[in-house]
Scaffold this active site. Structure first.
Site, PDB file in Angstrom:
ATOM      1  N   SER A  77       0.462  -0.380   0.526  1.00  0.00           N
ATOM      2  CA  SER A  77      -0.846   0.175   0.868  1.00  0.00           C
ATOM      3  C   SER A  77      -0.711   1.102   2.070  1.00  0.00           C
ATOM      4  CB  SER A  77      -1.821  -0.948   1.207  1.00  0.00           C
ATOM      5  OG  SER A  77      -2.124  -1.712   0.069  1.00  0.00           O
ATOM      6  N   ASP A 130     -10.194   5.492   0.599  1.00  0.00           N
ATOM      7  CA  ASP A 130      -9.481   4.388   1.250  1.00  0.00           C
ATOM      8  C   ASP A 130      -8.464   4.930   2.258  1.00  0.00           C
ATOM      9  OD1 ASP A 130      -8.396   1.984   1.947  1.00  0.00           O
ATOM     10  OD2 ASP A 130      -8.086   1.274  -0.094  1.00  0.00           O
ATOM     11  N   HIS A 174      -8.403  -0.104   4.164  1.00  0.00           N
ATOM     12  CA  HIS A 174      -8.265  -1.566   4.152  1.00  0.00           C
ATOM     13  C   HIS A 174      -7.104  -2.034   5.022  1.00  0.00           C
ATOM     14  CE1 HIS A 174      -5.471  -0.914   0.592  1.00  0.00           C
ATOM     15  NE2 HIS A 174      -4.843  -1.930   1.153  1.00  0.00           N
TER      16      HIS A 174
END
Length: 721
Positions: free
Chosen positions: A656, A226, A90
């Site tokens: 992230s 991810d 992402h």
């Protein structure tokens, strides 16, 4: 009642180990290293952060943009001696989308570069690596005094910071900033090397990288691959340089060995990255505003925005690609706001804040000197928020429904400002005019590539009507008044006319206008009128609240100073502010509210047995099913492979893509999410419930090796078994 029972059950089941609250500054790790070593860390503070020798911090990357390189939208880690960077899918989603077309749909099919020349450049993306940090509080405080207004204080800080930065980077290609900590009570200099050539290397299909979609966002258990990979390039001399085919891969001071050993419950785990923002010192007055205004309005407006975008994406494959990143970015904090409010209520965060404020008041009132210094602090903050409330409501709707709603107003405003400068013959020499016009053309090309006029038209009609219905007439932009009067409140009719006629909704019309630009014609354009009126109102809102914001800022600074005086023995961690931090804890299971019987990690076996991710939009790719059915796990697992695991590390947005590192300095995972039960954590850390959801490095290696067949990438990593 059921929700309360589940949370109580989770608290009891997680009582064996409690998370360590704190996103710690690297230069101050000497205060934490003994506790870290007691929990299983085998490294010294010098192994983690050193100025004079290679250390872990040299492998940690902050991903930013050219226009704001110090604000890191994600983190990453260098995993080879050729500048290979691992981050989240992402985090790379926007660049993957920008490279995707109907002919080359990298979102759906994934992307892998099997040689350096196949790697895709990403203009505007930067990668920052910290060189050193230094406490400069004394230098800044030397130019401050308590008699200054907040404006005078801000100006003095800006001046001295510029001097400190200039001295720090003189004669180098480094970049630096001075950041305040503890709400303006401390100041640190951070010096970075910022690279401008960052290329996309690999990414699995979004059916894996975004597995579960919005349904699974902020939820455990997860089965999400991810991750994506990028590479940092430098000039031939090894220094930062803009993109050039002659650039070479970065030779980092340090890269992280990648562990294929796996993890066990209780293993030490630390995370290093660039967390965005937390607000742990927020008062009850600020908390009420966050819940009732910021979160509530964001959720309401984005619900409609997501609906409109999804309708357009479902209707056309090209629109699906164009709006994939926009939809994902919008959805992330749409769900965050909703889940945070639920967690704040369930965990009685308001009660906890009020308790702290009562203790602070008791401490202040026990001493006349403290009364003189801190006696009015809480009332100052309370009054500031009460005065700000109606303006905050209008500002939140302005941000969500107007500035971040339809795209045409912002595009028109920015282009018009640049165009006005370009056409000012008296102030703008010809070479600069040409530069401005070229910038406009490049921005327009990028804008129209991912623009659908029908989607934007529907967003404008829907969200402008929502603004009109929820914001006091005092703060209506002139365009809203015009729609209500000239178009008799018919927002669909207005949006259609703008869409059909404005130069800002059609690339051919826009380019034709640029051939013969005319300011009089521009000023009659509905896109121009809309953008101009929105920004005029936005500026008025900001100007009306300056004094209120200053009072709150002063109150917050004194409140935090008082808290630190009240608890002098406590080791305090500052709020996150997109500067590099370390957080430590352990691999640690808990019982999630919607899956009480899941273990601390989930496996590929579990993925195969699921028909879909709890109602999410993606299925397991057939290629992955075939690999599983053939038991083709290679070196990464005998019978099954861990997909994701959880730790009790303290993280937030911006983390992230951060590396999850074991006690030996080896990469065991990549952080990608938090858990919804503790979404209150940015405001009040919940030590028993707080969890970080991570991709297991073994699953990453398995995909790169067996599914992508990217042996070139496997060969350049240092893999430890």
């Amino acid at each position: 009642m059921k929700r309360v029972f589940i949370i109580v059950f989770a608290l009891l089941s997680a009582s064996i180990a409690r998370a360590d609250e704190g996103m710690w500054l690297l230069s101050l790790l000497g205060k934490n290293i003994e506790q870290m070593q007691a929990q299983g860390c085998k490294l010294t503070a010098e192994d983690i952060y050193s100025v004079n020798q290679a250390s872990l911090k040299d492998a940690i990357v902050g991903l930013g943009k050219v226009e704001s390189p110090f604000w890191h939208f994600c983190s990453g880690e260098i995993i080879s001696d050729k500048g290979l960077v691992l981050t989240n899918h992402h985090c790379g989603f926007d660049v993957i989308q920008k490279h995707s077309t109907l002919e080359h749909d990298y979102l759906t099919n994934g992307f892998w570069a099997y040689k350096h020349s196949d790697e895709l450049p990403n203009p505007g993306i930067t990668a920052s690596i910290l060189q050193r940090m230094e406490d400069v509080t004394d230098q800044v405080n030397a130019v401050l005094n308590d008699n200054m207004t907040e404006e005078e204080r801000a100006e003095a800080i800006e001046r001295i910071s510029a001097q400190i930065v200039a001295k720090a980077v003189q004669g180098t290609d480094l970049r630096a900033q001075v950041k305040d900590m503890f709400e303006g009570n401390q100041f640190f200099l951070l010096v970075y090397k910022i690279y401008q050539d960052v290329r996309l290397v690999g990414a699995p299909p979004q059916s894996m990288g975004k597995f579960g979609g919005d349904t699974d966002n902020w939820v455990w258990p997860r089965h999400t691959a991810d991750f994506s990979m990028m590479r940092i390039y430098t000039g031939p001399n090894g220094e930062p340089a803009s993109y050039s085919p002659n650039n070479v891969p970065l030779k980092p001071r340090h890269h992280l060995p990648v562990s294929a050993k796996g993890v066990q419950d209780g293993d030490f785990a630390m995370i290093m990255g660039f967390p965005g923002t937390t607000d742990r010192f927020l008062t009850s007055f600020g908390l009420k505003e966050t819940m009732d205004v910021t979160n509530d309005i964001r959720y309401k407006v984005r619900t409609e925005k997501l609906r409109v975008m999804k309708e357009g994406m479902d209707a056309d494959p090209k629109t699906r690609i164009q709006y994939a990143s926009k939809h994902a970015q919008c959805a992330n904090y749409w769900k965050y706001s909703h889940e945070q409010n639920i967690a704040l209520k369930n965990l009685n965060t308001m009660g906890e804040k009020e308790k702290i404020e009562r203790e602070f008041t008791t401490w202040v009132n026990a001493d006349p000197a403290r009364q003189a210094k801190y006696g009015k602090v809480l009332s100052m903050i309370k009054e500031g928020y009460e005065a700000m409330h109606p303006y905050n409501e209008a500002s939140s709707y302005m941000q969500e429904a107007a500035l971040q709603g339809p795209e045409v107003p912002l595009f028109a405003f920015r282009v018009s400002n640049t165009l006005e400068r370009a056409l000012d013959a008296e102030k703008t020499p010809a070479p600069m005019k040409d530069m401005f016009m070229q910038a406009i053309r490049e921005n327009a090309k990028a804008f129209f590539k991912d623009f659908n006029k029908d989607v934007d038209k529907n967003l404008m009609a829907t969200l402008f009507k929502m603004y009109n219905d929820n914001v006091a007439a005092e703060w209506h932009p002139e365009v809203i008044n015009m729609i209500n009067k000239k178009y008799k409140g018919n927002y669909e009719k207005f949006a259609k006319e703008l869409s059909d006629k404005s130069i800002f909704t059609d690339e051919a019309r826009f380019n034709a206008f640029l051939e013969k630009p005319d300011m009089k014609k521009l000023q009659k354009d509905l896109g121009y009128i809309t953008g101009k009126s929105i920004f005029e109102t936005y500026q008025k809102l900001g100007g009306a609240t300056n004094s209120m914001r200053n009072n709150i800022a002063k109150g917050d600074r004194l409140f935090v100073r008082g808290l630190m005086e009240m608890n002098p023995e406590k080791v305090w961690a500052p709020n996150a502010n997109s500067t590099i931090r370390l957080t430590y804890g352990n691999v640690k299971s808990y019982k999630p509210r919607d899956a009480v019987f899941y273990d601390y990690y989930t496996t590929l076996t579990g993925v195969m047995e699921k028909e879909g991710p709890k109602g999410g939009e993606f299925e397991v790719p057939q290629q992955l099913k075939d690999l599983y059915n053939a038991k083709n796990f290679g070196r990464y697992g005998a019978d099954n492979i861990s997909v994701n695991f959880i730790t009790n590390n303290d993280i937030t947005g911006g983390n992230s893509g951060s590396p999850v590192i074991n006690g030996y300095g080896e990469l065991i995972g990549t952080a990608f999410d938090g858990n919804s039960e503790a979404m209150s954590g940015d405001i009040d850390f919940e030590e028993n419930l707080q969890r970080c959801i991570n991709l297991d490095t073994r699953y990453m290696l398995f995909i790169v090796d067996k599914m992508a067949n990217a042996q070139n990438l496997i060969d350049e990593m240092t893999i430890v078994y």
